[in-house]
Design a protein around this motif. Structure first.
Motif, PDB file in Angstrom:
ATOM      1  N   GLN A 145      35.427  45.944  78.290  1.00 25.41           N
ATOM      2  CA  GLN A 145      36.211  45.253  77.256  1.00 25.41           C
ATOM      3  C   GLN A 145      37.476  46.032  76.910  1.00 25.41           C
ATOM      4  O   GLN A 145      37.830  46.231  75.763  1.00 25.41           O
ATOM      5  CB  GLN A 145      35.354  44.988  76.022  1.00 25.41           C
ATOM      6  CG  GLN A 145      34.176  44.100  76.332  1.00 25.41           C
ATOM      7  CD  GLN A 145      33.284  43.843  75.149  1.00 25.41           C
ATOM      8  OE1 GLN A 145      33.366  44.502  74.124  1.00 25.41           O
ATOM      9  NE2 GLN A 145      32.426  42.860  75.290  1.00 25.41           N
ATOM     10  N   ASP A 178      30.900  36.871  81.286  1.00 24.49           N
ATOM     11  CA  ASP A 178      29.844  37.777  80.857  1.00 24.49           C
ATOM     12  C   ASP A 178      29.645  38.865  81.906  1.00 24.49           C
ATOM     13  O   ASP A 178      30.322  38.879  82.942  1.00 24.49           O
ATOM     14  CB  ASP A 178      28.550  37.011  80.586  1.00 24.49           C
ATOM     15  CG  ASP A 178      28.058  36.232  81.807  1.00 24.49           C
ATOM     16  OD1 ASP A 178      28.662  36.344  82.895  1.00 24.49           O
ATOM     17  OD2 ASP A 178      27.064  35.508  81.663  1.00 24.49           O
ATOM     18  N   ASP A 188      31.208  39.188  85.682  1.00 17.35           N
ATOM     19  CA  ASP A 188      32.053  40.322  86.071  1.00 17.35           C
ATOM     20  C   ASP A 188      31.472  41.041  87.289  1.00 17.35           C
ATOM     21  O   ASP A 188      32.208  41.445  88.186  1.00 17.35           O
ATOM     22  CB  ASP A 188      32.204  41.307  84.906  1.00 17.35           C
ATOM     23  CG  ASP A 188      33.065  40.754  83.773  1.00 17.35           C
ATOM     24  OD1 ASP A 188      33.905  39.864  84.033  1.00 17.35           O
ATOM     25  OD2 ASP A 188      32.888  41.218  82.637  1.00 17.35           O
ATOM     26  N   ASP A 217      37.162  44.794  82.552  1.00 23.23           N
ATOM     27  CA  ASP A 217      36.595  43.661  81.815  1.00 23.23           C
ATOM     28  C   ASP A 217      35.205  44.002  81.287  1.00 23.23           C
ATOM     29  O   ASP A 217      34.866  43.654  80.155  1.00 23.23           O
ATOM     30  CB  ASP A 217      36.519  42.410  82.693  1.00 23.23           C
ATOM     31  CG  ASP A 217      37.826  41.630  82.714  1.00 23.23           C
ATOM     32  OD1 ASP A 217      38.696  41.877  81.846  1.00 23.23           O
ATOM     33  OD2 ASP A 217      37.983  40.779  83.603  1.00 23.23           O
ATOM     34  N   GLY A 245      38.425  38.391  80.416  1.00 19.26           N
ATOM     35  CA  GLY A 245      37.724  38.815  79.217  1.00 19.26           C
ATOM     36  C   GLY A 245      36.711  37.814  78.695  1.00 19.26           C
ATOM     37  O   GLY A 245      35.953  38.121  77.789  1.00 19.26           O
ATOM     38  N   GLU A 246      36.674  36.596  79.252  1.00 16.31           N
ATOM     39  CA  GLU A 246      35.737  35.573  78.775  1.00 16.31           C
ATOM     40  C   GLU A 246      34.427  35.549  79.559  1.00 16.31           C
ATOM     41  O   GLU A 246      33.467  34.941  79.120  1.00 16.31           O
ATOM     42  CB  GLU A 246      36.373  34.180  78.860  1.00 16.31           C
ATOM     43  CG  GLU A 246      37.446  33.936  77.853  1.00 16.31           C
ATOM     44  CD  GLU A 246      38.006  32.529  77.936  1.00 16.31           C
ATOM     45  OE1 GLU A 246      37.586  31.744  78.816  1.00 16.31           O
ATOM     46  OE2 GLU A 246      38.869  32.209  77.109  1.00 16.31           O
TER      47      GLU A 246
END
Length: 193
Positions: free
Chosen positions: A92, A35, A39, A89, A32-33
Protein backbone atom coordinates in the motif's frame (compact mmCIF):
# COMPACT_ATOMS: atom_id res chain seq x y z
CA UNK A 1 18.16 -21.62 -14.17
CA UNK A 2 18.11 -23.14 -17.64
CA UNK A 3 15.90 -22.04 -20.54
CA UNK A 4 13.60 -25.04 -20.13
CA UNK A 5 12.85 -24.10 -16.51
CA UNK A 6 12.31 -20.46 -17.52
CA UNK A 7 9.86 -21.66 -20.17
CA UNK A 8 8.01 -23.82 -17.64
CA UNK A 9 7.63 -20.84 -15.29
CA UNK A 10 6.35 -18.76 -18.20
CA UNK A 11 3.75 -21.42 -19.04
CA UNK A 12 2.71 -21.82 -15.41
CA UNK A 13 2.19 -18.10 -14.81
CA UNK A 14 0.74 -17.24 -18.25
CA UNK A 15 -2.95 -17.42 -17.21
CA UNK A 16 -2.51 -15.38 -14.01
CA UNK A 17 -3.93 -12.10 -15.36
CA UNK A 18 -6.83 -13.95 -16.99
CA UNK A 19 -7.64 -15.63 -13.67
CA UNK A 20 -7.55 -12.27 -11.90
CA UNK A 21 -9.82 -10.81 -14.58
CA UNK A 22 -12.37 -13.56 -14.00
CA UNK A 23 -12.16 -12.96 -10.26
CA UNK A 24 -13.41 -9.42 -10.91
CA UNK A 25 -16.00 -10.29 -13.55
CA UNK A 26 -13.71 -8.85 -16.24
CA UNK A 27 -14.15 -5.42 -14.69
CA UNK A 28 -11.05 -3.27 -14.55
CA UNK A 29 -9.42 -2.77 -11.17
CA UNK A 30 -7.44 0.40 -10.72
CA UNK A 31 -4.05 0.56 -9.06
CA UNK A 32 -4.37 -0.01 -5.34
CA UNK A 33 -7.89 -1.48 -5.64
CA UNK A 34 -6.89 -5.13 -6.05
CA UNK A 35 -6.64 -7.47 -3.08
CA UNK A 36 -3.59 -9.48 -2.08
CA UNK A 37 -4.62 -12.45 -4.25
CA UNK A 38 -4.98 -10.19 -7.29
CA UNK A 39 -1.65 -8.52 -6.63
CA UNK A 40 0.00 -11.94 -6.31
CA UNK A 41 -1.60 -13.12 -9.56
CA UNK A 42 -0.43 -10.05 -11.45
CA UNK A 43 2.99 -10.35 -9.84
CA UNK A 44 3.26 -13.98 -10.93
CA UNK A 45 2.35 -13.07 -14.52
CA UNK A 46 5.09 -10.42 -14.53
CA UNK A 47 7.62 -12.90 -13.10
CA UNK A 48 6.69 -15.40 -15.83
CA UNK A 49 7.04 -12.65 -18.41
CA UNK A 50 10.49 -11.77 -17.05
CA UNK A 51 11.44 -15.46 -17.23
CA UNK A 52 10.32 -15.56 -20.88
CA UNK A 53 12.48 -12.60 -21.87
CA UNK A 54 15.43 -14.02 -19.94
CA UNK A 55 14.94 -17.31 -21.81
CA UNK A 56 15.00 -15.45 -25.13
CA UNK A 57 18.16 -13.69 -24.04
CA UNK A 58 19.84 -16.96 -23.08
CA UNK A 59 18.91 -18.46 -26.45
CA UNK A 60 20.34 -15.33 -28.13
CA UNK A 61 17.02 -15.22 -29.98
CA UNK A 62 17.47 -11.56 -30.96
CA UNK A 63 20.89 -12.26 -32.42
CA UNK A 64 24.44 -12.19 -31.14
CA UNK A 65 25.21 -8.61 -32.12
CA UNK A 66 25.28 -5.67 -29.73
CA UNK A 67 21.88 -4.32 -30.84
CA UNK A 68 20.23 -7.71 -30.42
CA UNK A 69 21.65 -8.06 -26.91
CA UNK A 70 20.46 -4.56 -25.95
CA UNK A 71 16.97 -5.13 -27.38
CA UNK A 72 16.43 -8.22 -25.25
CA UNK A 73 18.08 -6.79 -22.11
CA UNK A 74 16.12 -3.53 -21.73
CA UNK A 75 12.76 -5.29 -21.13
CA UNK A 76 14.36 -7.28 -18.31
CA UNK A 77 14.82 -3.96 -16.51
CA UNK A 78 11.36 -2.56 -17.29
CA UNK A 79 9.58 -5.80 -16.39
CA UNK A 80 11.49 -5.83 -13.09
CA UNK A 81 9.97 -2.39 -12.42
CA UNK A 82 6.53 -3.78 -13.30
CA UNK A 83 7.12 -6.53 -10.72
CA UNK A 84 8.08 -3.82 -8.23
CA UNK A 85 4.75 -2.06 -8.81
CA UNK A 86 2.86 -5.13 -7.64
CA UNK A 87 5.02 -5.37 -4.54
CA UNK A 88 4.39 -1.68 -3.84
CA UNK A 89 0.64 -2.29 -4.22
CA UNK A 90 0.83 -5.10 -1.66
CA UNK A 91 2.61 -2.71 0.72
CA UNK A 92 0.00 0.00 0.00
CA UNK A 93 2.79 2.31 -1.06
CA UNK A 94 2.04 5.96 -1.88
CA UNK A 95 0.86 5.95 -5.51
CA UNK A 96 2.02 9.56 -5.98
CA UNK A 97 5.63 8.67 -5.15
CA UNK A 98 7.97 8.88 -8.19
CA UNK A 99 9.10 5.26 -7.68
CA UNK A 100 5.49 4.07 -7.87
CA UNK A 101 4.73 6.21 -10.92
CA UNK A 102 7.84 4.90 -12.67
CA UNK A 103 6.99 1.28 -11.85
CA UNK A 104 3.41 1.79 -13.04
CA UNK A 105 4.61 3.20 -16.37
CA UNK A 106 6.86 0.16 -16.72
CA UNK A 107 3.84 -2.03 -17.57
CA UNK A 108 2.86 -0.44 -20.91
CA UNK A 109 6.50 0.31 -21.72
CA UNK A 110 7.38 -3.35 -21.19
CA UNK A 111 4.52 -4.40 -23.46
CA UNK A 112 5.82 -2.11 -26.20
CA UNK A 113 9.36 -3.40 -25.69
CA UNK A 114 8.06 -6.96 -25.92
CA UNK A 115 6.79 -6.06 -29.38
CA UNK A 116 10.26 -4.75 -30.29
CA UNK A 117 11.84 -7.97 -28.97
CA UNK A 118 9.36 -10.06 -30.97
CA UNK A 119 10.25 -8.27 -34.20
CA UNK A 120 13.96 -8.69 -33.45
CA UNK A 121 13.43 -12.42 -32.81
CA UNK A 122 11.56 -12.73 -36.09
CA UNK A 123 14.31 -11.06 -38.12
CA UNK A 124 17.30 -12.56 -36.28
CA UNK A 125 16.32 -16.04 -37.51
CA UNK A 126 18.15 -17.75 -34.67
CA UNK A 127 15.17 -19.87 -33.68
CA UNK A 128 13.19 -22.10 -36.07
CA UNK A 129 10.09 -20.46 -37.57
CA UNK A 130 7.38 -21.68 -35.16
CA UNK A 131 9.53 -20.57 -32.23
CA UNK A 132 10.04 -17.13 -33.79
CA UNK A 133 6.28 -16.57 -34.03
CA UNK A 134 5.54 -17.22 -30.34
CA UNK A 135 7.14 -13.95 -29.10
CA UNK A 136 5.21 -12.09 -31.80
CA UNK A 137 1.91 -13.38 -30.41
CA UNK A 138 2.92 -11.82 -27.08
CA UNK A 139 4.34 -8.68 -28.64
CA UNK A 140 1.13 -7.78 -30.46
CA UNK A 141 -1.09 -8.10 -27.37
CA UNK A 142 -1.03 -4.39 -26.51
CA UNK A 143 -1.27 -3.07 -30.11
CA UNK A 144 -4.13 -5.50 -30.87
CA UNK A 145 -5.90 -4.56 -27.63
CA UNK A 146 -5.61 -0.84 -28.36
CA UNK A 147 -6.67 -1.38 -31.98
CA UNK A 148 -9.73 -3.33 -30.87
CA UNK A 149 -10.51 -0.62 -28.32
CA UNK A 150 -10.37 2.09 -31.01
CA UNK A 151 -12.26 0.04 -33.61
CA UNK A 152 -15.04 -0.90 -31.18
CA UNK A 153 -15.05 2.64 -29.70
CA UNK A 154 -14.48 1.35 -26.20
CA UNK A 155 -13.30 3.57 -23.37
CA UNK A 156 -11.08 0.90 -21.88
CA UNK A 157 -9.05 -2.16 -22.90
CA UNK A 158 -11.30 -5.20 -23.45
CA UNK A 159 -10.14 -7.24 -20.46
CA UNK A 160 -11.50 -10.63 -21.54
CA UNK A 161 -9.80 -10.48 -24.93
CA UNK A 162 -6.60 -9.07 -23.46
CA UNK A 163 -6.61 -11.69 -20.68
CA UNK A 164 -7.09 -14.56 -23.11
CA UNK A 165 -4.51 -13.13 -25.50
CA UNK A 166 -1.87 -12.85 -22.78
CA UNK A 167 -2.69 -16.29 -21.34
CA UNK A 168 -2.41 -18.02 -24.71
CA UNK A 169 0.48 -15.91 -26.00
CA UNK A 170 2.72 -16.32 -22.98
CA UNK A 171 1.86 -20.03 -22.71
CA UNK A 172 2.96 -20.49 -26.34
CA UNK A 173 6.12 -18.49 -25.68
CA UNK A 174 6.91 -20.67 -22.67
CA UNK A 175 6.29 -23.78 -24.77
CA UNK A 176 8.60 -22.39 -27.49
CA UNK A 177 11.32 -21.85 -24.87
CA UNK A 178 10.94 -25.37 -23.50
CA UNK A 179 11.10 -26.98 -26.94
CA UNK A 180 13.82 -24.65 -28.28
CA UNK A 181 16.00 -25.45 -25.29
CA UNK A 182 15.58 -29.19 -25.82
CA UNK A 183 16.34 -28.79 -29.56
CA UNK A 184 19.51 -26.83 -28.76
CA UNK A 185 20.51 -29.45 -26.19
CA UNK A 186 20.20 -32.17 -28.83
CA UNK A 187 22.20 -30.05 -31.29
CA UNK A 188 25.01 -29.73 -28.72
CA UNK A 189 25.02 -33.49 -28.13
CA UNK A 190 25.14 -34.24 -31.86
CA UNK A 191 27.85 -31.65 -32.58
CA UNK A 192 31.39 -32.98 -32.79
CA UNK A 193 33.61 -32.04 -29.87
Amino acid sequence: MNVRTLGLFTMLFAPAMLIDGYRHGMQRTLNGENDLTGDLLTLSFAVGWWCAVLGLKRLQATGTGRLGRIIVTVPLVTIAFAVLQEILDMLQFNMQHPLYVMSDLAWPLSMLLTFVVSVAVLFARVLPMPHRLAPLVCGISLPVGIGYMVFARLEDMPLAEFGWHTAIGWFLLGLALVTADSRQGRARVLAPA
